[in-house]
Design a protein around this motif. Structure first.
Motif, PDB file in Angstrom:
ATOM      1  N   VAL A  11      69.453  30.595  66.535  1.00  0.00           N
ATOM      2  CA  VAL A  11      69.782  31.797  66.450  1.00  0.00           C
ATOM      3  C   VAL A  11      68.415  32.280  65.371  1.00  0.00           C
ATOM      4  O   VAL A  11      68.308  31.611  64.272  1.00  0.00           O
ATOM      5  CB  VAL A  11      71.090  32.130  65.558  1.00  0.00           C
ATOM      6  N   VAL A  12      67.834  33.276  65.412  1.00  0.00           N
ATOM      7  CA  VAL A  12      66.830  33.825  64.726  1.00  0.00           C
ATOM      8  C   VAL A  12      67.240  35.412  64.341  1.00  0.00           C
ATOM      9  O   VAL A  12      67.445  36.177  65.024  1.00  0.00           O
ATOM     10  CB  VAL A  12      65.212  34.109  65.417  1.00  0.00           C
ATOM     11  N   LEU A  13      67.548  35.398  62.842  1.00  0.00           N
ATOM     12  CA  LEU A  13      68.074  36.683  62.473  1.00  0.00           C
ATOM     13  C   LEU A  13      66.974  37.547  62.098  1.00  0.00           C
ATOM     14  O   LEU A  13      66.942  38.512  62.301  1.00  0.00           O
ATOM     15  CB  LEU A  13      69.111  36.447  61.371  1.00  0.00           C
ATOM     16  N   CYS A  14      66.069  37.020  60.976  1.00  0.00           N
ATOM     17  CA  CYS A  14      65.043  37.993  60.329  1.00  0.00           C
ATOM     18  C   CYS A  14      63.968  37.171  60.143  1.00  0.00           C
ATOM     19  O   CYS A  14      64.127  35.911  59.895  1.00  0.00           O
ATOM     20  CB  CYS A  14      65.659  38.873  59.381  1.00  0.00           C
ATOM     21  N   ALA A  15      62.941  37.912  59.834  1.00  0.00           N
ATOM     22  CA  ALA A  15      61.599  37.299  58.851  1.00  0.00           C
ATOM     23  C   ALA A  15      61.444  38.080  57.789  1.00  0.00           C
ATOM     24  O   ALA A  15      61.832  39.328  57.750  1.00  0.00           O
ATOM     25  CB  ALA A  15      60.455  37.472  59.801  1.00  0.00           C
ATOM     26  N   ARG A  16      60.738  37.238  56.739  1.00  0.00           N
ATOM     27  CA  ARG A  16      60.445  37.945  55.480  1.00  0.00           C
ATOM     28  C   ARG A  16      58.942  37.374  55.067  1.00  0.00           C
ATOM     29  O   ARG A  16      58.567  36.623  55.637  1.00  0.00           O
ATOM     30  CB  ARG A  16      61.382  37.646  54.413  1.00  0.00           C
ATOM     31  N   ALA A  52      57.870  24.583  81.411  1.00  0.00           N
ATOM     32  CA  ALA A  52      58.932  24.330  82.552  1.00  0.00           C
ATOM     33  C   ALA A  52      60.234  24.979  81.967  1.00  0.00           C
ATOM     34  O   ALA A  52      61.115  25.473  82.850  1.00  0.00           O
ATOM     35  CB  ALA A  52      59.038  22.830  82.186  1.00  0.00           C
ATOM     36  N   PHE A  53      60.462  24.911  80.658  1.00  0.00           N
ATOM     37  CA  PHE A  53      61.502  25.622  80.251  1.00  0.00           C
ATOM     38  C   PHE A  53      61.665  27.195  80.274  1.00  0.00           C
ATOM     39  O   PHE A  53      62.611  27.955  80.277  1.00  0.00           O
ATOM     40  CB  PHE A  53      61.770  25.015  78.765  1.00  0.00           C
ATOM     41  N   GLY A  54      60.330  27.692  80.157  1.00  0.00           N
ATOM     42  CA  GLY A  54      60.046  29.197  79.756  1.00  0.00           C
ATOM     43  C   GLY A  54      60.386  29.716  78.460  1.00  0.00           C
ATOM     44  O   GLY A  54      61.050  28.841  77.775  1.00  0.00           O
ATOM     45  N   ALA A  55      59.697  30.862  78.224  1.00  0.00           N
ATOM     46  CA  ALA A  55      59.711  31.194  76.630  1.00  0.00           C
ATOM     47  C   ALA A  55      61.199  32.217  76.464  1.00  0.00           C
ATOM     48  O   ALA A  55      61.345  32.878  77.652  1.00  0.00           O
ATOM     49  CB  ALA A  55      58.497  32.087  76.431  1.00  0.00           C
ATOM     50  N   LYS A  56      61.579  32.167  75.431  1.00  0.00           N
ATOM     51  CA  LYS A  56      62.732  33.045  75.043  1.00  0.00           C
ATOM     52  C   LYS A  56      61.955  34.213  74.143  1.00  0.00           C
ATOM     53  O   LYS A  56      61.325  33.785  72.992  1.00  0.00           O
ATOM     54  CB  LYS A  56      63.920  32.515  74.246  1.00  0.00           C
ATOM     55  N   VAL A  57      62.015  35.404  74.686  1.00  0.00           N
ATOM     56  CA  VAL A  57      61.232  36.132  73.731  1.00  0.00           C
ATOM     57  C   VAL A  57      62.060  37.442  73.083  1.00  0.00           C
ATOM     58  O   VAL A  57      62.900  38.187  73.894  1.00  0.00           O
ATOM     59  CB  VAL A  57      60.072  36.735  74.277  1.00  0.00           C
ATOM     60  N   SER A  58      61.928  37.862  71.935  1.00  0.00           N
ATOM     61  CA  SER A  58      62.683  39.108  71.339  1.00  0.00           C
ATOM     62  C   SER A  58      61.862  40.381  71.963  1.00  0.00           C
ATOM     63  O   SER A  58      60.650  40.181  72.119  1.00  0.00           O
ATOM     64  CB  SER A  58      62.597  38.927  69.841  1.00  0.00           C
ATOM     65  N   PRO A  59      62.401  41.459  71.873  1.00  0.00           N
ATOM     66  CA  PRO A  59      61.705  42.694  72.120  1.00  0.00           C
ATOM     67  C   PRO A  59      60.673  42.901  70.960  1.00  0.00           C
ATOM     68  O   PRO A  59      60.803  42.455  69.857  1.00  0.00           O
ATOM     69  CB  PRO A  59      62.703  43.782  72.105  1.00  0.00           C
ATOM     70  N   TRP A  60      59.838  43.837  71.264  1.00  0.00           N
ATOM     71  CA  TRP A  60      58.949  44.391  69.884  1.00  0.00           C
ATOM     72  C   TRP A  60      59.892  44.983  69.002  1.00  0.00           C
ATOM     73  O   TRP A  60      60.714  45.821  69.351  1.00  0.00           O
ATOM     74  CB  TRP A  60      57.812  45.104  70.348  1.00  0.00           C
ATOM     75  N   THR A  61      59.761  44.500  67.639  1.00  0.00           N
ATOM     76  CA  THR A  61      60.710  45.006  66.712  1.00  0.00           C
ATOM     77  C   THR A  61      59.980  45.616  65.664  1.00  0.00           C
ATOM     78  O   THR A  61      58.989  45.049  65.162  1.00  0.00           O
ATOM     79  CB  THR A  61      61.743  44.164  66.250  1.00  0.00           C
ATOM     80  N   GLU A  62      60.343  46.874  65.179  1.00  0.00           N
ATOM     81  CA  GLU A  62      59.794  47.644  63.932  1.00  0.00           C
ATOM     82  C   GLU A  62      60.411  47.005  62.832  1.00  0.00           C
ATOM     83  O   GLU A  62      61.460  46.428  62.713  1.00  0.00           O
ATOM     84  CB  GLU A  62      60.442  49.300  63.916  1.00  0.00           C
ATOM     85  N   PRO A  63      59.343  46.621  61.820  1.00  0.00           N
ATOM     86  CA  PRO A  63      59.703  46.095  60.589  1.00  0.00           C
ATOM     87  C   PRO A  63      60.551  46.958  59.559  1.00  0.00           C
ATOM     88  O   PRO A  63      60.645  48.306  59.788  1.00  0.00           O
ATOM     89  CB  PRO A  63      58.333  45.717  59.859  1.00  0.00           C
ATOM     90  N   ALA A  64      61.090  46.384  58.615  1.00  0.00           N
ATOM     91  CA  ALA A  64      61.875  47.358  57.689  1.00  0.00           C
ATOM     92  C   ALA A  64      60.899  48.460  56.870  1.00  0.00           C
ATOM     93  O   ALA A  64      59.787  48.217  56.756  1.00  0.00           O
ATOM     94  CB  ALA A  64      62.745  46.519  56.661  1.00  0.00           C
ATOM     95  N   GLY A  76      69.791  44.677  64.931  1.00  0.00           N
ATOM     96  CA  GLY A  76      69.238  43.638  64.036  1.00  0.00           C
ATOM     97  C   GLY A  76      70.164  42.513  63.596  1.00  0.00           C
ATOM     98  O   GLY A  76      70.231  42.061  62.323  1.00  0.00           O
ATOM     99  N   LEU A  77      71.211  42.038  64.473  1.00  0.00           N
ATOM    100  CA  LEU A  77      72.125  41.237  64.342  1.00  0.00           C
ATOM    101  C   LEU A  77      71.794  39.804  64.732  1.00  0.00           C
ATOM    102  O   LEU A  77      72.776  39.160  64.878  1.00  0.00           O
ATOM    103  CB  LEU A  77      73.317  41.676  64.971  1.00  0.00           C
ATOM    104  N   GLY A  78      70.445  39.597  65.069  1.00  0.00           N
ATOM    105  CA  GLY A  78      70.151  38.295  65.575  1.00  0.00           C
ATOM    106  C   GLY A  78      69.893  38.177  66.938  1.00  0.00           C
ATOM    107  O   GLY A  78      70.676  38.768  67.740  1.00  0.00           O
ATOM    108  N   LEU A  79      69.001  37.194  67.357  1.00  0.00           N
ATOM    109  CA  LEU A  79      68.574  36.795  68.668  1.00  0.00           C
ATOM    110  C   LEU A  79      69.157  35.482  68.777  1.00  0.00           C
ATOM    111  O   LEU A  79      68.889  34.467  68.321  1.00  0.00           O
ATOM    112  CB  LEU A  79      67.144  36.847  68.707  1.00  0.00           C
ATOM    113  N   LEU A  80      69.824  35.412  70.189  1.00  0.00           N
ATOM    114  CA  LEU A  80      70.272  33.775  70.355  1.00  0.00           C
ATOM    115  C   LEU A  80      69.460  33.178  71.450  1.00  0.00           C
ATOM    116  O   LEU A  80      69.184  33.970  72.627  1.00  0.00           O
ATOM    117  CB  LEU A  80      72.147  33.911  70.871  1.00  0.00           C
ATOM    118  N   CYS A  81      68.909  32.248  71.323  1.00  0.00           N
ATOM    119  CA  CYS A  81      68.122  31.408  72.347  1.00  0.00           C
ATOM    120  C   CYS A  81      68.828  30.134  72.881  1.00  0.00           C
ATOM    121  O   CYS A  81      69.231  29.502  72.000  1.00  0.00           O
ATOM    122  CB  CYS A  81      66.579  31.258  71.807  1.00  0.00           C
TER     123      CYS A  81
END
Length: 241
Positions: A11-16, A52-64, A76-81
């Protein structure tokens, strides 16, 4: 085998701590406002790009609004890979290698678009073209100018627990620092500012099945902290590239 019927979930929720300079060190002022996307792959010496596994990618996202952080996933509730680790779960044949677990790493990359979010030309175009068309143009520009801003490598063996029912502490989330690429001093940051990092959870099922309520509760608590009290999370599943 050790990985039979198992899958890795991240789970990737956010970056800072998004940097305000480009990789040459030139201060662009608004670079931190550029859209971001996160990409996760499983890489190994036999498959250095994780094809072989392929990439899991989020949509392009605007920062805060402040430009130093970005939240991933729907609302903004997190990305599950999710990555299957055994052929019975649909994993590629490379997973049958006896040394697969010890040779494989989870590669997490943060991409930045060099097209500023507040680009005046794009805002002018958006004023008289259909939203879907404008979004498509912006997406193509983001892809065309995308560069890897930072990354991290996490050994798969460090995430996998040794036996079913054994809960690894690393399943619980927290801030994981990223290594800035193309920067002379990747540890450099602004005074009193946190380093560039992602809030993540990494766990293997069914090993951590009993911990799932705790993992979910921790994610909910972190979402409430950064949103000021959102309801229970519905983490969006990552798609392919």
């Amino acid at each position: 085998g050790k990985l039979e019927h198992r899958r890795l979930e991240v789970v990737v929720l956010c970056a800072r701590g998004l940097p305000l300079t480009d990789t040459t060190g030139f201060n662009l002022g608004n670079l931190g406002e550029g859209r971001r996307k996160v990409q996760l792959t499983l890489v190994s010496p036999r498959d250095p790009e994780g094809e072989a596994f392929g990439a899991k990618v989020s949509p392009w996202t605007e920062p805060a609004a402040a430009g130093r952080g970005v939240r991933f996933g729907r609302n903004g509730l997190g990305l599950l890979c999710s990555f299957p680790l055994d052929s019975t779960n649909g994993a590629p044949s490379i997973s049958a290698d006896p040394r697969f677990a010890e040779n494989t790493r989870l590669r997490v990359r943060l991409f930045t678009s060099l097209v500023p979010s507040q680009n005046s030309a794009l805002k002018a175009v958006a004023g008289f073209l259909p939203t879907a068309f404008t979004s498509g143009v912006i997406h193509e520009l983001d892809e065309a100018t995308a560069q890897v801003e930072a990354e991290m490598m996490i050994p798969l063996a460090n995430i996998i627990s040794g036996r079913v029912g054994f809960a690894a502490d690393r399943a619980l989330g927290g801030w994981v620092p990223l290594r800035l690429l193309g920067v002379d001093d990747p540890t450099a940051t602004f005074e009193d500012e946190p380093p560039l990092s992602l809030w993540m959870q990494m766990y293997v099922l069914p090993d951590h099945e009993l911990m799932r309520p705790t993992i979910q509760a921790q994610l909910d608590a972190e979402i409430r902290k950064i949103t000021g009290g959102a309801s229970k999370a519905k983490v969006a599943e990552a798609t392919g590239p």
